[in-house]
Scaffold this motif. Sequence first.
Motif, PDB file in Angstrom:
ATOM      1  N   GLU A 478       0.823  -1.215   0.000  1.00 21.27           N
ATOM      2  CA  GLU A 478       0.000   0.000   0.000  1.00 21.27           C
ATOM      3  C   GLU A 478       0.855   1.262   0.000  1.00 21.27           C
ATOM      4  OE1 GLU A 478      -2.844   2.042   3.195  1.00 21.27           O
ATOM      5  OE2 GLU A 478      -3.786   0.310   2.246  1.00 21.27           O
ATOM      6  N   ASP A 479       1.940   1.269   0.777  1.00 23.20           N
ATOM      7  CA  ASP A 479       2.796   2.460   0.819  1.00 23.20           C
ATOM      8  C   ASP A 479       3.388   2.753  -0.553  1.00 23.20           C
ATOM      9  OD1 ASP A 479       2.248   2.745   3.464  1.00 23.20           O
ATOM     10  OD2 ASP A 479       4.172   1.982   4.192  1.00 23.20           O
ATOM     11  N   ALA A 480       3.835   1.693  -1.248  1.00 23.07           N
ATOM     12  CA  ALA A 480       4.417   1.885  -2.578  1.00 23.07           C
ATOM     13  C   ALA A 480       3.352   2.356  -3.564  1.00 23.07           C
ATOM     14  CB  ALA A 480       5.054   0.589  -3.065  1.00 23.07           C
ATOM     15  N   ARG A 493      -1.746  17.316  -3.383  1.00 25.59           N
ATOM     16  CA  ARG A 493      -3.138  16.935  -3.659  1.00 25.59           C
ATOM     17  C   ARG A 493      -3.504  15.650  -2.931  1.00 25.59           C
ATOM     18  NH1 ARG A 493      -5.849  16.008  -9.684  1.00 25.59           N
ATOM     19  NH2 ARG A 493      -8.014  15.753  -8.961  1.00 25.59           N
ATOM     20  N   LEU A 494      -2.591  14.688  -2.949  1.00 26.56           N
ATOM     21  CA  LEU A 494      -2.868  13.436  -2.259  1.00 26.56           C
ATOM     22  C   LEU A 494      -2.953  13.654  -0.753  1.00 26.56           C
ATOM     23  CD1 LEU A 494      -3.292  10.406  -2.598  1.00 26.56           C
ATOM     24  CD2 LEU A 494      -0.826  10.096  -2.425  1.00 26.56           C
ATOM     25  N   ARG A 502      -6.127   6.129  -0.563  1.00 29.40           N
ATOM     26  CA  ARG A 502      -6.033   4.710  -0.200  1.00 29.40           C
ATOM     27  C   ARG A 502      -7.183   3.915  -0.793  1.00 29.40           C
ATOM     28  NH1 ARG A 502      -4.077   7.093   4.581  1.00 29.40           N
ATOM     29  NH2 ARG A 502      -6.175   7.204   5.479  1.00 29.40           N
ATOM     30  N   ASP A 503      -8.353   4.530  -0.883  1.00 34.69           N
ATOM     31  CA  ASP A 503      -9.503   3.863  -1.501  1.00 34.69           C
ATOM     32  C   ASP A 503      -9.224   3.574  -2.977  1.00 34.69           C
ATOM     33  OD1 ASP A 503     -11.990   2.760  -1.793  1.00 34.69           O
ATOM     34  OD2 ASP A 503     -13.077   4.656  -1.783  1.00 34.69           O
ATOM     35  N   ILE A 504      -8.654   4.547  -3.683  1.00 30.06           N
ATOM     36  CA  ILE A 504      -8.294   4.352  -5.096  1.00 30.06           C
ATOM     37  C   ILE A 504      -7.274   3.234  -5.221  1.00 30.06           C
ATOM     38  CG2 ILE A 504      -7.121   5.419  -7.064  1.00 30.06           C
ATOM     39  CD1 ILE A 504      -8.386   8.088  -6.193  1.00 30.06           C
ATOM     40  N   VAL A 505      -6.295   3.247  -4.340  1.00 27.51           N
ATOM     41  CA  VAL A 505      -5.240   2.222  -4.372  1.00 27.51           C
ATOM     42  C   VAL A 505      -5.841   0.832  -4.214  1.00 27.51           C
ATOM     43  CG1 VAL A 505      -3.389   1.263  -2.934  1.00 27.51           C
ATOM     44  CG2 VAL A 505      -3.297   3.642  -3.663  1.00 27.51           C
ATOM     45  N   GLN A 506      -6.754   0.670  -3.246  1.00 30.12           N
ATOM     46  CA  GLN A 506      -7.344  -0.653  -3.027  1.00 30.12           C
ATOM     47  C   GLN A 506      -8.267  -1.042  -4.167  1.00 30.12           C
ATOM     48  OE1 GLN A 506      -6.296  -2.736  -0.746  1.00 30.12           O
ATOM     49  NE2 GLN A 506      -4.909  -1.132  -0.035  1.00 30.12           N
ATOM     50  N   ARG A 507      -9.018  -0.082  -4.691  1.00 30.37           N
ATOM     51  CA  ARG A 507      -9.931  -0.396  -5.799  1.00 30.37           C
ATOM     52  C   ARG A 507      -9.155  -0.798  -7.039  1.00 30.37           C
ATOM     53  NH1 ARG A 507     -14.833  -2.543  -6.123  1.00 30.37           N
ATOM     54  NH2 ARG A 507     -15.790  -2.077  -8.132  1.00 30.37           N
ATOM     55  N   CYS A 508      -7.956  -0.260  -7.192  1.00 28.32           N
ATOM     56  CA  CYS A 508      -7.096  -0.622  -8.328  1.00 28.32           C
ATOM     57  C   CYS A 508      -6.271  -1.861  -8.044  1.00 28.32           C
ATOM     58  CB  CYS A 508      -6.166   0.545  -8.678  1.00 28.32           C
ATOM     59  SG  CYS A 508      -7.024   1.982  -9.354  1.00 28.32           S
ATOM     60  N   ALA A 509      -6.580  -2.529  -6.928  1.00 30.53           N
ATOM     61  CA  ALA A 509      -5.905  -3.773  -6.553  1.00 30.53           C
ATOM     62  C   ALA A 509      -4.404  -3.580  -6.384  1.00 30.53           C
ATOM     63  CB  ALA A 509      -6.195  -4.883  -7.567  1.00 30.53           C
ATOM     64  N   ARG A 510      -3.979  -2.337  -6.140  1.00 29.82           N
ATOM     65  CA  ARG A 510      -2.567  -2.005  -5.950  1.00 29.82           C
ATOM     66  C   ARG A 510      -1.720  -2.392  -7.162  1.00 29.82           C
ATOM     67  NH1 ARG A 510      -0.856  -5.220  -2.049  1.00 29.82           N
ATOM     68  NH2 ARG A 510      -2.799  -6.319  -1.694  1.00 29.82           N
ATOM     69  N   LEU A 511      -2.338  -2.324  -8.343  1.00 36.53           N
ATOM     70  CA  LEU A 511      -1.632  -2.642  -9.581  1.00 36.53           C
ATOM     71  C   LEU A 511      -1.205  -1.346 -10.275  1.00 36.53           C
ATOM     72  CD1 LEU A 511      -3.958  -5.467 -10.980  1.00 36.53           C
ATOM     73  CD2 LEU A 511      -1.770  -5.728  -9.820  1.00 36.53           C
ATOM     74  N   PRO A 512       0.037  -1.267 -10.743  1.00 38.47           N
ATOM     75  CA  PRO A 512       0.526  -0.014 -11.337  1.00 38.47           C
ATOM     76  C   PRO A 512      -0.282   0.467 -12.540  1.00 38.47           C
ATOM     77  CG  PRO A 512       2.372  -1.440 -10.783  1.00 38.47           C
ATOM     78  CD  PRO A 512       1.119  -2.253 -10.555  1.00 38.47           C
ATOM     79  N   LEU A 513      -0.715  -0.444 -13.436  1.00 35.32           N
ATOM     80  CA  LEU A 513      -1.414   0.014 -14.638  1.00 35.32           C
ATOM     81  C   LEU A 513      -2.746   0.681 -14.307  1.00 35.32           C
ATOM     82  CD1 LEU A 513      -1.751   0.305 -17.677  1.00 35.32           C
ATOM     83  CD2 LEU A 513      -2.623  -2.050 -17.747  1.00 35.32           C
ATOM     84  N   PRO A 514      -3.684   0.013 -13.613  1.00 36.11           N
ATOM     85  CA  PRO A 514      -4.933   0.728 -13.294  1.00 36.11           C
ATOM     86  C   PRO A 514      -4.712   1.938 -12.419  1.00 36.11           C
ATOM     87  CG  PRO A 514      -4.856  -1.436 -12.227  1.00 36.11           C
ATOM     88  CD  PRO A 514      -3.745  -1.406 -13.205  1.00 36.11           C
TER      89      PRO A 514
END
Length: 974
Positions: A478-480, A493-494, A502-514
């Motif tokens: 998550e930190d990365a 902004r973040l 953090r919600d965006i990060v989890q919704r994107c499954a912590r994948l760099p592309l999404p």
Amino acid sequence: MIRARRQAAGWDQESLARAAGVSVRTVRNIELGRVRSPLHESVRRLVGALPGGASAASSRLHIEVLGPVLVRRGPHPVDLRSRRLRDLIGLLVIRAPHPVGRDEIVDGLWDGAPPPSSHTLVNTYVARLRAEIGPGAPLLRTVSGYRLDVEPDQVDLAVFNDLFDRGLDAAGDADHRRAAILLTQALDCWRGPLLADAGPGLARHPVAVAAAARRVAAACAYADAGLAIGNFAEVASRLRPLAERESFHEGLHARLMLAVAGTGEQASALGLYAGLRERLADELGISPGQAVHDAYLSVLRQKSAVVGWPVAQLPGGTALLVGRDAELRRLNGLEGGAGPVVCVLTGQAGVGKTTLAVAWGRQASERFPDGQLYVDLQGFDPAGTPVDPADAIHDFLLALGAGSEAIPSTRSARTALYRSLTAGRRLLIILDNARGTDQVRPLLPGGAGSFVVVTSRDKMTGLVAQGAHSVVVGPLAEDAAMALLSHHLGAQRLGREPAAGRDIVQRCARLPLPLAVAAARAAANPGFSLASVAAELHDDRRGLDPYDSGDEATSVRNALSWSYHGLESDHARVFRLLGIVPNPEITAPAAASLAGLPPPRAAAALTALARVHLVDEVHPGRYSLHDLLRSYARELVTAVDTAADRDVALDRITGHYVVAAQRAARLVAPNRAGTGRVTAGHGEFRSAEQAVRWYDTERATLLATIRQAAADGRDASVCDLAHALTELFDRRGHWHDWVAVTDLAAVAAARLADPIRAARLHRSRARAEVWLGHYDRAQDQLAQALDRCRDTGDQAERAHIFRCLAWCMGRAGARHQAVAHARTAIRLYARAGDVAGKGIGLNNLGWQYAHLGRPEIALRCCHGAVALLRAAGDDNGAGHAHDSLGFIYQQLGDRVRAVDHYVRSVALLRRTGDVFHEGDTLIRLGDARLAAGDKAGAMRAWRRAFMLLARLRHPSSEEARSRLNMRPGGGPGR
């Protein structure tokens, strides 16, 4: 024309070169006609600099830092006598067009030792510099410092960078002659070391160091182009001064050796090699690297042309690598044996495998002096077919210096030549986006020394089995992931909406592309809140639309489709149906029910999906999908499968969990109400212990299944699953789940108008309310249960209800009423021939008598209960009866028998997964052991009791804690 106008203006060549921002050599060559087709840009600058050529040319500002600092307006120099002013203008130039903060200016001017008034002095120097430059001085003040606002052609460093980049482009297009011209002009921009008359602190500035490195890189690129067209003497002439300054740079010396040898002076070239080797040995304790060694061998063989010069095929790009330190360490630590090192980077779509491979390749480039080969094998690309290995080898052979006419036509012959050319070399070979092992094997080099990185969504099990290393590239921590989001959006902004980030990060499954696509949408719309972007990602109606970048290369849907479209039909159908299951995790037996497939075929499908990372095998035999994959599966199942097919599949998967829960209930409570006798085994468990572990694992899935079944109107399944889960909730103390599930089931039973189901559910709800201490609510539920079964004639259900009433009244302290209800239950069990039920009723009756001070009757009841329950094979019921006997003997002061029965009880309750009652009994066991003088045994029992009850968050855990905090004998503990 240029010479005539220059002479008419009374200018010499040096004045014109400075005014135009070009080298004196460029002016001389153009005037003498030595250049057949001079660059249009150079001619434009010369004409514009001459009087009358451009209205502003005579007063235009030019700044030079590639040597001593020079500032001019037109041909007229600006005298900057103060070193601080030269340092200041030099710093602003090398950082242009970026602003320079005051602290950075202070560090640059005073080299880490500023006077107390340094910030005031900065203002003074800026004012003086503006005055020296004159009107319109392009020094702009910013929020944090100052910025130089000039056009690129006003600064020699920018001119050099432009010429260098254009020269590299020409070299990349194999236009060596044009590359040599452009790189010559780039090198001519340098009059000496960068900022030669500036302070020492400025020379160590990272940007200054990088600029000096680019000068060396430009010299190497110029040498490559010059050697390719045979300009050996010119190359040697230009490289000698720089090689003297860069006395340890092996790339420069290797090229200088080849250039000198190309002029016919092999002995001088060998002397250069000897000198370099001696310096490296004496001052660094190392030997020359492979590039110098190869040049040395080439000189020995009088190969003055650059044949087989190290190839560099790594793709460009600006993808940011974050959070991959562990993977980089793993790659750095891999070593080979007799053959090349082969490492497979495997992971799901969008996880950043290619970015990792290329970034590591750049970092480790010095390990591979023979160069880097790269090919996109298009293994998962629906727009085209995977690259034939023979075609990839053909391109590799060309890159390695083989002429096209020498490349064999057959794959086997090409492979043999490829392995011969790569044997003994130290190459990095990246085989990107590989489909499978068969596509990769022919591309493995010959001999040791090389390093092959394969990226694939396939796990390449066959290649790994033959000795390849496997590095699984998983989602970012998550930190990365937050750091990646911060890079795209900016920390400010973040920082305003970290929770949304953090919600965006989890919704994107912590994948760099999404993550990159979602961040790009937010960055393109700075007025959007991050919370609104996150809400878009959560909108299931839009599926993967929020992740559509409009670019096929970065579309998340496209990336996932590349894996899906390569699946067999069975495997593709299983993947689609996973989009309708209520929970992201599933086992092979459940998948078999979902798809209506034999279990082996369902297991094979899940294995195939895991191999290409469309599911993740989180535990052996257990698979999971992250949110993006579930959204994609939902899109596919809606588009491909009919509504009827989807309903049938949901019926099958819901039925699977009903049957499994019923089987689990029969195993943990074989003689309880409505569970029936144990019949054929379920594929996922065959004992009570396994059944409880199954429930623990599937708890979230079971709750999600019952919620979805209730929402879909599958009322019978809701009721049956709720009833089956009763004993499992009871064993694990999940009383709040129990209440929520019976609420759903009560609504379903009312729609079914089924009095027996309704009676069971009211009784089940009553048990949960008793455990929660809500005795009035429990009695109300049991009264409703009796009402429901009054007209059904179901005596067994009435017996269960009265037994539950006895237990409820006993817990509430109404012991005499409890005795009456227990006797009624025993009579009804006897009529129904239910041995286990009678045993449980007798234990209940004995427990009530024990609390009424009638131990003799209590002992007869509980010993009778043990005998009946053992005969019925009910270990859990026998465990409760032994607990009652332990309690009675403890009352009678028979500590030995009390401990013995408590120990038996704990063993049986633990075997049947009855966590709460095990903890409850352990408290009493500790009390009995303390009374018997076994202080250590008492502490062990209380510690385990506390651990079990605290895990359930049950109030009884405080009772265990209080005993642990008291010394045996009453004093406070440690």
